[in-house]
Motif scaffolding. Structure first.
Motif, PDB file in Angstrom:
ATOM      1  N   SER A 199       0.829  -1.209   0.000  1.00  0.00           N
ATOM      2  CA  SER A 199       0.000   0.000   0.000  1.00  0.00           C
ATOM      3  C   SER A 199       0.864   1.261   0.000  1.00  0.00           C
ATOM      4  CB  SER A 199      -0.956  -0.001   1.192  1.00  0.00           C
ATOM      5  OG  SER A 199      -0.250  -0.142   2.401  1.00  0.00           O
ATOM      6  N   GLU A 200       2.083   1.175   0.525  1.00  0.00           N
ATOM      7  CA  GLU A 200       2.991   2.323   0.532  1.00  0.00           C
ATOM      8  C   GLU A 200       3.433   2.702  -0.892  1.00  0.00           C
ATOM      9  OE1 GLU A 200       2.756   0.433   4.306  1.00  0.00           O
ATOM     10  OE2 GLU A 200       3.676  -0.442   2.524  1.00  0.00           O
ATOM     11  N   LEU A 201       3.354   1.766  -1.820  1.00  0.00           N
ATOM     12  CA  LEU A 201       3.769   2.028  -3.201  1.00  0.00           C
ATOM     13  C   LEU A 201       2.643   2.603  -4.062  1.00  0.00           C
ATOM     14  CD1 LEU A 201       5.865  -1.214  -3.882  1.00  0.00           C
ATOM     15  CD2 LEU A 201       6.726   1.090  -3.415  1.00  0.00           C
ATOM     16  N   LEU A 202       1.426   2.623  -3.526  1.00  0.00           N
ATOM     17  CA  LEU A 202       0.299   3.112  -4.309  1.00  0.00           C
ATOM     18  C   LEU A 202       0.331   4.631  -4.420  1.00  0.00           C
ATOM     19  CD1 LEU A 202      -2.628   0.934  -2.898  1.00  0.00           C
ATOM     20  CD2 LEU A 202      -1.224   0.524  -4.928  1.00  0.00           C
ATOM     21  N   ILE A 203      -0.210   5.130  -5.508  1.00  0.00           N
ATOM     22  CA  ILE A 203      -0.376   6.573  -5.694  1.00  0.00           C
ATOM     23  C   ILE A 203      -1.351   7.057  -4.627  1.00  0.00           C
ATOM     24  CG2 ILE A 203      -1.287   8.324  -7.278  1.00  0.00           C
ATOM     25  CD1 ILE A 203      -0.431   6.393  -9.575  1.00  0.00           C
ATOM     26  N   ASP A 204      -1.075   8.212  -4.029  1.00  0.00           N
ATOM     27  CA  ASP A 204      -1.970   8.762  -3.002  1.00  0.00           C
ATOM     28  C   ASP A 204      -3.392   8.846  -3.536  1.00  0.00           C
ATOM     29  OD1 ASP A 204       0.002   9.064  -1.095  1.00  0.00           O
ATOM     30  OD2 ASP A 204       0.415  11.153  -1.606  1.00  0.00           O
ATOM     31  N   GLY A 205      -4.324   8.270  -2.796  1.00  0.00           N
ATOM     32  CA  GLY A 205      -5.729   8.273  -3.188  1.00  0.00           C
ATOM     33  C   GLY A 205      -6.213   6.950  -3.743  1.00  0.00           C
ATOM     34  N   VAL A 206      -5.294   6.109  -4.208  1.00  0.00           N
ATOM     35  CA  VAL A 206      -5.673   4.786  -4.699  1.00  0.00           C
ATOM     36  C   VAL A 206      -5.896   3.881  -3.492  1.00  0.00           C
ATOM     37  CG1 VAL A 206      -4.913   2.755  -5.998  1.00  0.00           C
ATOM     38  CG2 VAL A 206      -4.449   5.054  -6.877  1.00  0.00           C
ATOM     39  N   LYS A 207      -6.966   3.121  -3.515  1.00  0.00           N
ATOM     40  CA  LYS A 207      -7.314   2.249  -2.399  1.00  0.00           C
ATOM     41  C   LYS A 207      -7.053   0.801  -2.773  1.00  0.00           C
ATOM     42  CE  LYS A 207     -10.969   5.488  -1.322  1.00  0.00           C
ATOM     43  NZ  LYS A 207     -12.392   5.747  -1.402  1.00  0.00           N
ATOM     44  N   MET A 208      -6.631   0.009  -1.794  1.00  0.00           N
ATOM     45  CA  MET A 208      -6.420  -1.411  -2.033  1.00  0.00           C
ATOM     46  C   MET A 208      -7.581  -2.192  -1.431  1.00  0.00           C
ATOM     47  SD  MET A 208      -3.179  -3.945  -1.281  1.00  0.00           S
ATOM     48  CE  MET A 208      -2.020  -2.797  -1.972  1.00  0.00           C
ATOM     49  N   SER A 209      -8.227  -2.974  -2.273  1.00  0.00           N
ATOM     50  CA  SER A 209      -9.308  -3.841  -1.830  1.00  0.00           C
ATOM     51  C   SER A 209      -8.732  -5.214  -1.500  1.00  0.00           C
ATOM     52  CB  SER A 209     -10.340  -3.969  -2.953  1.00  0.00           C
ATOM     53  OG  SER A 209     -11.393  -4.823  -2.561  1.00  0.00           O
ATOM     54  N   LEU A 210      -9.437  -5.976  -0.709  1.00  0.00           N
ATOM     55  CA  LEU A 210      -8.996  -7.327  -0.397  1.00  0.00           C
ATOM     56  C   LEU A 210      -8.815  -8.129  -1.679  1.00  0.00           C
ATOM     57  CD1 LEU A 210      -8.423  -9.553   1.706  1.00  0.00           C
ATOM     58  CD2 LEU A 210     -10.867 -10.051   1.693  1.00  0.00           C
ATOM     59  N   SER A 211      -9.760  -7.977  -2.594  1.00  0.00           N
ATOM     60  CA  SER A 211      -9.690  -8.642  -3.900  1.00  0.00           C
ATOM     61  C   SER A 211     -10.578  -7.878  -4.862  1.00  0.00           C
ATOM     62  CB  SER A 211     -10.165 -10.099  -3.792  1.00  0.00           C
ATOM     63  OG  SER A 211     -11.559 -10.132  -3.504  1.00  0.00           O
ATOM     64  N   ALA A 212     -10.433  -8.147  -6.145  1.00  0.00           N
ATOM     65  CA  ALA A 212     -11.301  -7.515  -7.138  1.00  0.00           C
ATOM     66  C   ALA A 212     -12.744  -7.961  -6.916  1.00  0.00           C
ATOM     67  CB  ALA A 212     -10.831  -7.864  -8.538  1.00  0.00           C
ATOM     68  N   MET A 213     -12.941  -9.244  -6.575  1.00  0.00           N
ATOM     69  CA  MET A 213     -14.279  -9.761  -6.335  1.00  0.00           C
ATOM     70  C   MET A 213     -14.932  -9.046  -5.143  1.00  0.00           C
ATOM     71  SD  MET A 213     -15.543 -13.710  -5.813  1.00  0.00           S
ATOM     72  CE  MET A 213     -14.840 -13.889  -4.189  1.00  0.00           C
ATOM     73  N   THR A 214     -14.169  -8.788  -4.104  1.00  0.00           N
ATOM     74  CA  THR A 214     -14.695  -8.086  -2.933  1.00  0.00           C
ATOM     75  C   THR A 214     -15.101  -6.667  -3.303  1.00  0.00           C
ATOM     76  OG1 THR A 214     -13.296  -9.390  -1.459  1.00  0.00           O
ATOM     77  CG2 THR A 214     -14.159  -7.328  -0.579  1.00  0.00           C
ATOM     78  N   ALA A 215     -14.237  -5.969  -4.031  1.00  0.00           N
ATOM     79  CA  ALA A 215     -14.558  -4.600  -4.451  1.00  0.00           C
ATOM     80  C   ALA A 215     -15.814  -4.580  -5.307  1.00  0.00           C
ATOM     81  CB  ALA A 215     -13.380  -4.004  -5.212  1.00  0.00           C
ATOM     82  N   HIS A 216     -15.907  -5.531  -6.222  1.00  0.00           N
ATOM     83  CA  HIS A 216     -17.073  -5.603  -7.100  1.00  0.00           C
ATOM     84  C   HIS A 216     -18.348  -5.822  -6.295  1.00  0.00           C
ATOM     85  CE1 HIS A 216     -19.720  -7.716 -10.112  1.00  0.00           C
ATOM     86  NE2 HIS A 216     -19.470  -6.573 -10.698  1.00  0.00           N
TER      87      HIS A 216
END
Length: 61
Positions: free
Chosen positions: A31-48
Protein backbone atom coordinates in the motif's frame (compact mmCIF):
# COMPACT_ATOMS: atom_id res chain seq x y z
CA UNK A 1 3.79 3.37 -13.31
CA UNK A 2 3.17 4.34 -16.92
CA UNK A 3 -0.47 5.14 -16.03
CA UNK A 4 0.40 7.51 -13.18
CA UNK A 5 -0.68 10.68 -15.02
CA UNK A 6 -4.04 9.14 -15.99
CA UNK A 7 -4.66 7.82 -12.47
CA UNK A 8 -3.88 11.21 -10.95
CA UNK A 9 -6.29 12.89 -13.39
CA UNK A 10 -9.00 10.40 -12.49
CA UNK A 11 -8.44 10.98 -8.77
CA UNK A 12 -8.46 14.76 -9.29
CA UNK A 13 -11.92 14.37 -10.84
CA UNK A 14 -13.36 12.48 -7.85
CA UNK A 15 -13.01 9.01 -9.34
CA UNK A 16 -12.39 6.17 -6.92
CA UNK A 17 -9.55 3.89 -8.00
CA UNK A 18 -9.08 0.46 -6.45
CA UNK A 19 -6.34 -2.11 -6.87
CA UNK A 20 -6.92 -5.82 -6.32
CA UNK A 21 -5.13 -6.78 -3.11
CA UNK A 22 -4.50 -10.33 -4.28
CA UNK A 23 -2.85 -9.16 -7.49
CA UNK A 24 -0.88 -6.55 -5.57
CA UNK A 25 0.40 -9.23 -3.20
CA UNK A 26 1.38 -11.47 -6.10
CA UNK A 27 3.38 -8.63 -7.69
CA UNK A 28 4.80 -7.52 -4.30
CA UNK A 29 3.04 -4.14 -4.41
CA UNK A 30 2.45 -2.74 -0.92
CA UNK A 31 0.00 0.00 0.00
CA UNK A 32 2.99 2.32 0.53
CA UNK A 33 3.77 2.03 -3.20
CA UNK A 34 0.30 3.11 -4.31
CA UNK A 35 -0.38 6.57 -5.69
CA UNK A 36 -1.97 8.76 -3.00
CA UNK A 37 -5.73 8.27 -3.19
CA UNK A 38 -5.67 4.79 -4.70
CA UNK A 39 -7.31 2.25 -2.40
CA UNK A 40 -6.42 -1.41 -2.03
CA UNK A 41 -9.31 -3.84 -1.83
CA UNK A 42 -9.00 -7.33 -0.40
CA UNK A 43 -9.69 -8.64 -3.90
CA UNK A 44 -11.30 -7.51 -7.14
CA UNK A 45 -14.28 -9.76 -6.34
CA UNK A 46 -14.70 -8.09 -2.93
CA UNK A 47 -14.56 -4.60 -4.45
CA UNK A 48 -17.07 -5.60 -7.10
CA UNK A 49 -19.50 -7.02 -4.51
CA UNK A 50 -19.21 -3.94 -2.29
CA UNK A 51 -19.75 -1.57 -5.22
CA UNK A 52 -22.81 -3.57 -6.33
CA UNK A 53 -24.26 -3.14 -2.83
CA UNK A 54 -23.85 0.62 -3.33
CA UNK A 55 -25.88 0.48 -6.55
CA UNK A 56 -23.08 0.31 -9.13
CA UNK A 57 -23.37 -2.14 -11.99
CA UNK A 58 -20.82 -3.92 -14.15
CA UNK A 59 -20.97 -3.69 -17.92
CA UNK A 60 -18.42 -6.03 -19.53
CA UNK A 61 -18.76 -4.43 -22.97
Amino acid sequence: NKNQALIKQLLANNTQVYVCGQSATHFKVTSELLIDGVKMSLSAMTAHAQLQQQGYTFNPF
